[in-house]
Design a protein around this motif. Sequence first.
Motif: not given
Length: 294
Positions: A232-238, A214-229
Motif C-alpha cells: 500500500v505504501l509502495g503504491q502511494r510512493a510510486l 493511516a500513516r500511524a497504523d500502516l507504519g506500525l504494520a510495516l515495521v512489524q513486517g506487514s507485506p500488505s502495508a
Amino acid sequence: MIGLLVAGTLCCGGADEDWHAVWSGLSVLEALSTEEGPTRAMESLRLESLAAARTDPLRKAVLHFHLERLAGGRPAPVAPPRRLVLSPGEAWPMARALAPGEAADAALLAAVGEVCDGPALARCLVLGYERFQALSEVFRADDALRLGEALHERARAPWSAGNLGRILGRLGRAGEGRAVLSEQLAREGDPAVRLALYDDRGLLALGAGEWELARADLGLALVQGSPSAAVVLGQRALAHGRSLRARALFREGARAVPPRPWALRGWGLSMLAGQETGLPDPLTTVTDPSSRDR
C-alpha cells in the motif's frame, strides 16, 4: 432486505404448530456419527413419524431436506414461502434448507444469535461468513452490515471485527469501523493477529482520507513486517513520483511467502519510473506527530 418486512412477505414470530420436538430431534441426529448407523436410522424414522402428525408443508419439506442430506443425498433447496414465521429453534434448519433469498437471509440472521455453542455454532458462523461475503460482493451493504453486526456480536473474533470494520467504512462510517477494530486490538495478544488488525485499521483510515491515522497504523504494520502495508505504501510512493522509496517498499512485499503479486508488479514499475518528482503525499508527509493514534 434482511429482517421484518412490513408488506407481509417475511416476518418472525410463532408458528401455528409445535415443531420444537422435531428440530430438537434433528439436532440429536446431526450429532450422531456415521458409525452409529442403526441409531441414526431409528432417529430418522422417529422424526418422520413426528412430521407425519403435523400439517405444515414448508416445515415437512425442510425436515425431508435435512434427512436426505444426512443420508448422503444432495437435496434441492426448499422454495421459500411468501410469508415465513420463525419459532425458537428452527432458524438454523431453515437457514440451511431454504433457497437463497430474503427468507433464507432472515433465517440465517436469526440463527446467528440463536444457535448454541458447539459444532452447530461453528457451522453457523462459517455459513454467516460466506453469506456476508456474498452480500458484500453484490453491494447489498445494508444487509451485509446487519449480518456482520450479528456475527461479530457472537464471535468477537479478528475476522468478524475485520468484516464489520470494512463494511462500516464502505457505508461512510469509518469512525465506527475504527472503534470496532480498536476494541478487537485491545483483546488480542497474538502479534500476527495484531498485525492484520493494524493493516485493516490503516486501510480503513486511508479510504476515509484520514492521513495521520493511516500513516500511524500502516507504519506500525510495516515495521512489524506487514507485506500488505509495504504494498500500500509502495503504491502511494510510486503514484507520487517517489520511485526509490516505492522500490524499497515493494521489495519488502516481494519477500513475503508467497510474494504479494502487486509487490512484484510494483517493483517492476518502479524500475521503469523516470526521475523522481517528489510530489507531496499527505500519507507520507508528517504535519503533526502528536496527533498520531497508536
